[in-house]
Design an enzyme around this catalytic site. Structure first.
Site, PDB file in Angstrom:
ATOM      1  N   MET A  67      21.234  16.483  -5.233  1.00 27.71           N
ATOM      2  CA  MET A  67      21.472  15.240  -5.979  1.00 27.71           C
ATOM      3  C   MET A  67      22.627  15.531  -6.925  1.00 27.71           C
ATOM      4  O   MET A  67      22.445  15.612  -8.143  1.00 27.71           O
ATOM      5  CB  MET A  67      20.187  14.830  -6.715  1.00 27.71           C
ATOM      6  CG  MET A  67      19.140  14.263  -5.765  1.00 27.71           C
ATOM      7  SD  MET A  67      17.487  14.227  -6.491  1.00 27.71           S
ATOM      8  CE  MET A  67      16.930  15.849  -6.044  1.00 27.71           C
ATOM      9  N   MET A 136      15.021   7.947   0.529  1.00 28.80           N
ATOM     10  CA  MET A 136      14.359   8.137  -0.770  1.00 28.80           C
ATOM     11  C   MET A 136      13.325   7.024  -0.968  1.00 28.80           C
ATOM     12  O   MET A 136      13.638   5.845  -0.827  1.00 28.80           O
ATOM     13  CB  MET A 136      15.366   8.101  -1.917  1.00 28.80           C
ATOM     14  CG  MET A 136      16.232   9.353  -2.059  1.00 28.80           C
ATOM     15  SD  MET A 136      15.335  10.924  -2.192  1.00 28.80           S
ATOM     16  CE  MET A 136      14.337  10.665  -3.679  1.00 28.80           C
ATOM     17  N   GLY A 141      15.735  11.677  -9.099  1.00 29.83           N
ATOM     18  CA  GLY A 141      15.933  12.171 -10.464  1.00 29.83           C
ATOM     19  C   GLY A 141      14.695  12.801 -11.077  1.00 29.83           C
ATOM     20  O   GLY A 141      14.817  13.737 -11.858  1.00 29.83           O
ATOM     21  N   PHE A 142      13.536  12.314 -10.725  1.00 28.61           N
ATOM     22  CA  PHE A 142      12.311  12.827 -11.345  1.00 28.61           C
ATOM     23  C   PHE A 142      11.166  12.868 -10.340  1.00 28.61           C
ATOM     24  O   PHE A 142      11.078  11.995  -9.471  1.00 28.61           O
ATOM     25  CB  PHE A 142      11.891  11.939 -12.521  1.00 28.61           C
ATOM     26  CG  PHE A 142      12.964  11.843 -13.573  1.00 28.61           C
ATOM     27  CD1 PHE A 142      13.092  12.841 -14.541  1.00 28.61           C
ATOM     28  CD2 PHE A 142      13.857  10.786 -13.570  1.00 28.61           C
ATOM     29  CE1 PHE A 142      14.107  12.761 -15.497  1.00 28.61           C
ATOM     30  CE2 PHE A 142      14.871  10.701 -14.530  1.00 28.61           C
ATOM     31  CZ  PHE A 142      15.000  11.691 -15.492  1.00 28.61           C
ATOM     32  N   GLY A 143      10.294  13.859 -10.506  1.00 29.68           N
ATOM     33  CA  GLY A 143       9.064  13.911  -9.726  1.00 29.68           C
ATOM     34  C   GLY A 143       8.017  13.012 -10.367  1.00 29.68           C
ATOM     35  O   GLY A 143       8.231  12.483 -11.461  1.00 29.68           O
ATOM     36  N   GLY A 144       6.902  12.838  -9.675  1.00 31.55           N
ATOM     37  CA  GLY A 144       5.759  12.139 -10.249  1.00 31.55           C
ATOM     38  C   GLY A 144       5.873  10.628 -10.344  1.00 31.55           C
ATOM     39  O   GLY A 144       5.097   9.998 -11.053  1.00 31.55           O
ATOM     40  N   GLY A 176       6.755  10.131  -4.359  1.00 30.07           N
ATOM     41  CA  GLY A 176       5.505   9.377  -4.462  1.00 30.07           C
ATOM     42  C   GLY A 176       4.602   9.462  -3.247  1.00 30.07           C
ATOM     43  O   GLY A 176       3.722   8.619  -3.070  1.00 30.07           O
ATOM     44  N   GLY A 196       5.768  16.632  -3.893  1.00 34.18           N
ATOM     45  CA  GLY A 196       5.866  17.502  -5.063  1.00 34.18           C
ATOM     46  C   GLY A 196       4.539  17.560  -5.784  1.00 34.18           C
ATOM     47  O   GLY A 196       3.753  18.488  -5.604  1.00 34.18           O
TER      48      GLY A 196
HETATM   49  C1  DX5 Z   1      13.006  13.242  -6.800  1.00 39.71           C
HETATM   50  C2  DX5 Z   1      12.983  14.461  -5.903  1.00 39.71           C
HETATM   51  C3  DX5 Z   1      11.698  14.663  -5.209  1.00 39.71           C
HETATM   52  C4  DX5 Z   1      10.515  14.920  -6.106  1.00 39.71           C
HETATM   53  C5  DX5 Z   1       9.284  14.396  -5.425  1.00 39.71           C
HETATM   54  O1  DX5 Z   1      14.293  13.004  -7.191  1.00 39.71           O
HETATM   55  O2  DX5 Z   1      13.977  14.324  -4.896  1.00 39.71           O
HETATM   56  O3  DX5 Z   1      11.807  15.675  -4.214  1.00 39.71           O
HETATM   57  O4  DX5 Z   1      10.334  16.287  -6.387  1.00 39.71           O
HETATM   58  O5  DX5 Z   1       8.209  14.505  -6.286  1.00 39.71           O
HETATM   59  P1  DX5 Z   1       6.861  13.685  -6.080  1.00 39.71           P
HETATM   60  O6  DX5 Z   1       6.326  14.043  -4.726  1.00 39.71           O
HETATM   61  O7  DX5 Z   1       6.028  14.150  -7.203  1.00 39.71           O
HETATM   62  O8  DX5 Z   1       7.213  12.210  -6.157  1.00 39.71           O
HETATM   63 ZN    ZN Z   2      13.958  15.720  -3.177  1.00 36.50          ZN
END
Ligand code: DX5
Ligand code: ZN
Length: 220
Positions: A67, A136, A141-144, A176, A196
């Site tokens: 990214m 996507m 940008g963020f997990g969770g 997600g 994740g």
């Molecule tokens: C988000 C990342 C994902 C993220 C997924 O920008 O590309 O790979 O780690 O995390 P979860 O599975 O927790 O949504």
């Molecule tokens: Zn990713």
């Protein structure tokens, strides 16, 4: 083939090596590695030094999700650090076909990723050249975050585009995904599943087992 790619973004970095060993022992095939530059996405994660140090402890396939702006600047370095698949964002590069060719020139697989607002049709010029499309399912940008429901139609559209052209390409989904909703993405045509939080939060072995059970239920 259905592939699970746990995203280390959700790992506990103080025990990263140990958690990767757990993921490997539980049978996940890929390891998803999210590289963020604070520019293409607001957050910053980690880069080559982390990848080369974990390369020494596992034989898993390194699925590197860049990214970053102008990914062409760093392809050699990610390949040298140990990436097996290098995925870049269609929105981050002016010449995606050159980037794919450069990745192939490094003997690595090339993935092309699209953000939730990018029309799937924009990948058509590169459909033949790429090895994998990453749809996507959250804003990168963020997990969770939670799975964006509109993603399902986008996965389906991507699978249709590949099928109409006789192309058996991988479709990866990222963001997600849980053992409870993964069937939605699988039914729509995804076959490489990033997870994740659903893998790293709680008991890793048990979480992977749940995900693999969901894969099996889908195949039945
Ligand atoms: C988000 C990342 C994902 C993220 C997924 O920008 O590309 O790979 O780690 O995390 P979860 O599975 O927790 O949504
Ligand atoms: Zn990713």
């Amino acid at each position: 083939m259905l592939i699970l790619s746990p995203s280390i973004l959700a790992a506990d970095f103080s025990v990263l090596g140990k958690q990767i060993k757990e993921v490997e022992a539980a049978g996940a095939q890929y390891l998803h590695i999210d590289v963020m530059d604070g520019c293409f996405v607001p957050s910053i994660s980690f880069g080559m030094p982390v990848i080369s140090s974990i390369r020494k402890i596992t034989g898993m396939i390194f699925d590197v999700h860049l990214m970053i702006e102008e990914p062409e600047r760093y392809l050699e370095e990610f390949a040298a650090a140990g990436a097996d698949i290098i995925t870049f964002h269609l929105e981050a590069s002016r010449k995606p076909d050159d980037v794919i060719r450069k990745i192939h020139g490094l003997n690595k697989k090339a993935g092309v990723s699209v953000k939730p607002a990018t029309p799937i049709m924009e990948m058509i010029p590169y459909a033949d050249l790429m090895d994998m499309l990453l749809v996507m399912t959250v804003e990168p940008g963020f997990g969770g975050q939670s799975y964006i429901p509109e993603s399902t139609g986008r996965i389906r559209e991507a699978r249709r585009i590949f099928d109409e052209r006789g192309l058996a390409k991988d479709i990866q989904v990222d963001g997600g995904i849980t053992a409870d909703n993964v069937h939605v993405a699988l039914e729509a045509g995804a076959n490489v599943i990033v997870a994740g939080s659903a893998v790293f939060k709680g008991d890793i072995g048990r979480n992977i087992c749940k995900m693999q059970k969901a894969f099996l239920d889908f195949k039945r």
